[in-house]
Design a protein around this motif. Structure first.
Motif, PDB file in Angstrom:
ATOM      1  N   UNK A 101       0.819  -1.202   0.000  1.00  0.00           N
ATOM      2  CA  UNK A 101       0.000   0.000   0.000  1.00  0.00           C
ATOM      3  C   UNK A 101       0.857   1.258   0.000  1.00  0.00           C
ATOM      4  N   UNK A 102       0.471   2.255  -0.806  1.00  0.00           N
ATOM      5  CA  UNK A 102       1.147   3.544  -0.811  1.00  0.00           C
ATOM      6  C   UNK A 102       0.835   4.286   0.492  1.00  0.00           C
ATOM      7  N   UNK A 103       1.692   5.240   0.825  1.00  0.00           N
ATOM      8  CA  UNK A 103       1.571   5.905   2.120  1.00  0.00           C
ATOM      9  C   UNK A 103       0.212   6.576   2.302  1.00  0.00           C
ATOM     10  N   UNK A 104      -0.326   7.198   1.261  1.00  0.00           N
ATOM     11  CA  UNK A 104      -1.634   7.831   1.375  1.00  0.00           C
ATOM     12  C   UNK A 104      -2.733   6.792   1.596  1.00  0.00           C
ATOM     13  N   UNK A 105      -2.569   5.619   0.990  1.00  0.00           N
ATOM     14  CA  UNK A 105      -3.542   4.554   1.209  1.00  0.00           C
ATOM     15  C   UNK A 105      -3.495   4.064   2.649  1.00  0.00           C
TER      16      UNK A 105
END
Length: 465
Positions: A101-105
């Motif tokens: 998962x990307x940091x914003x996710x």
């Protein structure tokens, strides 16, 4: 999206409980428990206290999971796959189980999780000071929006509170010094080459990203462990789980200052410093001085790489033995034991580097963080200033710590690990409340027995029975 409680026993309506507890406690700024910090630790703590029916409030000076949003670089992804790096009760939206998962996710995940049970979180409230009350139970919590009273305080601010830059940075003030917490992308850096100090997960990923942007990069490599990203079709997180490594209760002797180099970037791959060197990154040993504009390095580069390889191979050996002993039909992977050729920067390592001559304008320090509990003015710390606790229950009654590395086990600082630690702390709080409730009930009973009962009261008691 699965609802909270899917894997919890017993099933409770957390949203209803949280709303009721919020109504009971927030208006007069007095509650049973104050949680400080609304990152993964604070959200997990709130969930478990809600399930236990414990009135509480979470105070967060910024936004929920703020450090994931504003104190990480733009391309950061989780270091573990989505099936593993999450809370038990909810999966990630739009992230396949084996993806990263990307940091914003990740930040959005915690916001959604907190919303799912209506966590009583107050954002934009900075805690200035916590002190134990004199002559009465509980604590006074001074904040940017006034004073709170609580019987218990949970410090859920985690380990990433104060970026650490070594003092040697002051030896070369003409350079642009930047901690990994402030790094966003290569475009923010001054023109010229970059030296990255620190070869843990952050340092490795940042060095590779800057190199791929076309910059010259030097990477200062210290002692490290580098597990395989995956082996025989299983992620290293799975292997550490079945091998019992996540549940190790203490660091192995001599590993206190050994970092871990693992990456989920670009779909995830095993970190190999030789491969980085073949991509154009110049590896150097540990940096010990920047005097007079010259970086000087320890002669430990080859030894550090060899120790990292030893750690890597030991995990492969343990995985092979586990598969053999349990009869697992997993594909063999002999190429995992093949390493790239040793690069020249390791065979003939630099002992020093003139920064100006090599156009190095930036030193990026991926050198970790320190905790900062200056606001927590209670007797809960040892002589070295570190939290004194047993599985998060501090030596100061009513004070708890959560989200720290090795709080109870190796997995404590990871998303799933902090959830389990939070449950232990919440259970401790609930037990203490039962003791106090019993004392209050017996005291009330004695008082009632000592007072005369009027005729109307006797009649009401008979009717109630």
């Amino acid at each position: 999206m699965p609802g909270l409680g899917d894997s919890h026993e017993p099933t409770v309506d957390l949203h209803f409980l949280a709303k009721r507890l919020e109504t009971m406690t927030i208006e007069n700024k007095k509650t049973d428990t104050i949680i400080i910090g609304a990152g993964q630790a604070g959200v997990a703590m709130s969930e478990h206290l809600t399930a236990q029916g414990v009135p509480h409030v979470v105070l967060e000076k910024s936004r929920i999971a703020e450090r994931w949003r504003s104190e990480r670089w733009d391309s950061l992804v989780a270091n573990g796959p989505a099936w593993h790096d999450r809370f038990p009760g909810m999966t990630f939206d739009n992230v396949t189980p084996d993806a990263f998962a990307a940091k914003e996710q990740v930040a959005d995940y915690f916001e959604q999780y907190a919303k799912a049970f209506n966590a009583p979180i107050r954002t934009g409230v900075e805690v200035k000071k916590v002190q134990r009350n004199e002559g009465k139970p509980g604590f006074t919590i001074d904040t940017s929006e006034g004073t709170y009273q609580a019987y218990r305080v949970v410090a859920a601010t985690g380990p990433f509170q104060r970026p650490l830059i070594p003092d040697i940075a002051q030896q070369c003030p003409q350079l642009h010094h930047l901690h990994s917490a402030s790094y966003k992308n290569p475009e923010q850096l001054p023109e010229g080459a970059v030296m990255v100090v620190g070869a843990g997960s952050s340092g490795v990923q940042i060095a590779e990203e800057i190199r791929r942007s076309g910059r010259e990069v030097y990477l200062s490599v210290g002692p490290h462990h580098r597990p395989p990203r995956a082996y025989r079709g299983r992620d290293f997180c799975w292997w550490l789980g079945v091998l019992g490594e996540w549940d190790a209760e203490a660091m192995k002797p001599g590993t206190e200052h050994v970092t871990i180099a693992v990456s989920g970037a670009n779909g995830g791959k095993t970190v190999d410093f030789r491969a980085l060197a073949h991509e154009g990154v110049t590896l150097v040993g540990r940096t010990n001085s920047l005097k007079n504009g010259v970086a000087r390095f320890e002669g430990d580069l080859a030894d550090n790489l060899a120790a990292g390889d030893e750690n890597y191979l030991s995990l492969l050996d343990a995985a092979d033995e586990y598969a053999r002993r349990n009869g697992l039909d997993l594909p063999e992977e002999p190429r995992a034991r093949e390493f790239p050729a040793m690069p020249d920067c390791v065979l003939n390592p630099l002992k020093s580097l003139d920064l100006a001559d090599n156009n190095i304008r930036t030193v990026l320090w991926a050198t970790g963080f320190a905790v900062d509990y200056s606001w927590l003015q209670v007797d809960a710390f040892d002589e070295a200033g570190k939290p004194s606790h047993q599985r998060g229950v501090s030596s100061e009654p009513g004070v708890y710590f959560l989200g720290l590395p090795w709080l109870s086990r190796r997995g404590s600082s990871f998303i799933w690990g902090v959830w389990h630690d939070a449950k232990h702390v919440a259970d401790h709080i609930a037990t203490q409340r039962k003791y106090l409730a019993y004392h209050a009930e017996t005291s009330s009973s004695r008082t009632t027995q000592a007072q005369p009962v009027s005729q109307p009261e006797r009649q009401a008691q008979r009717e109630a029975s």
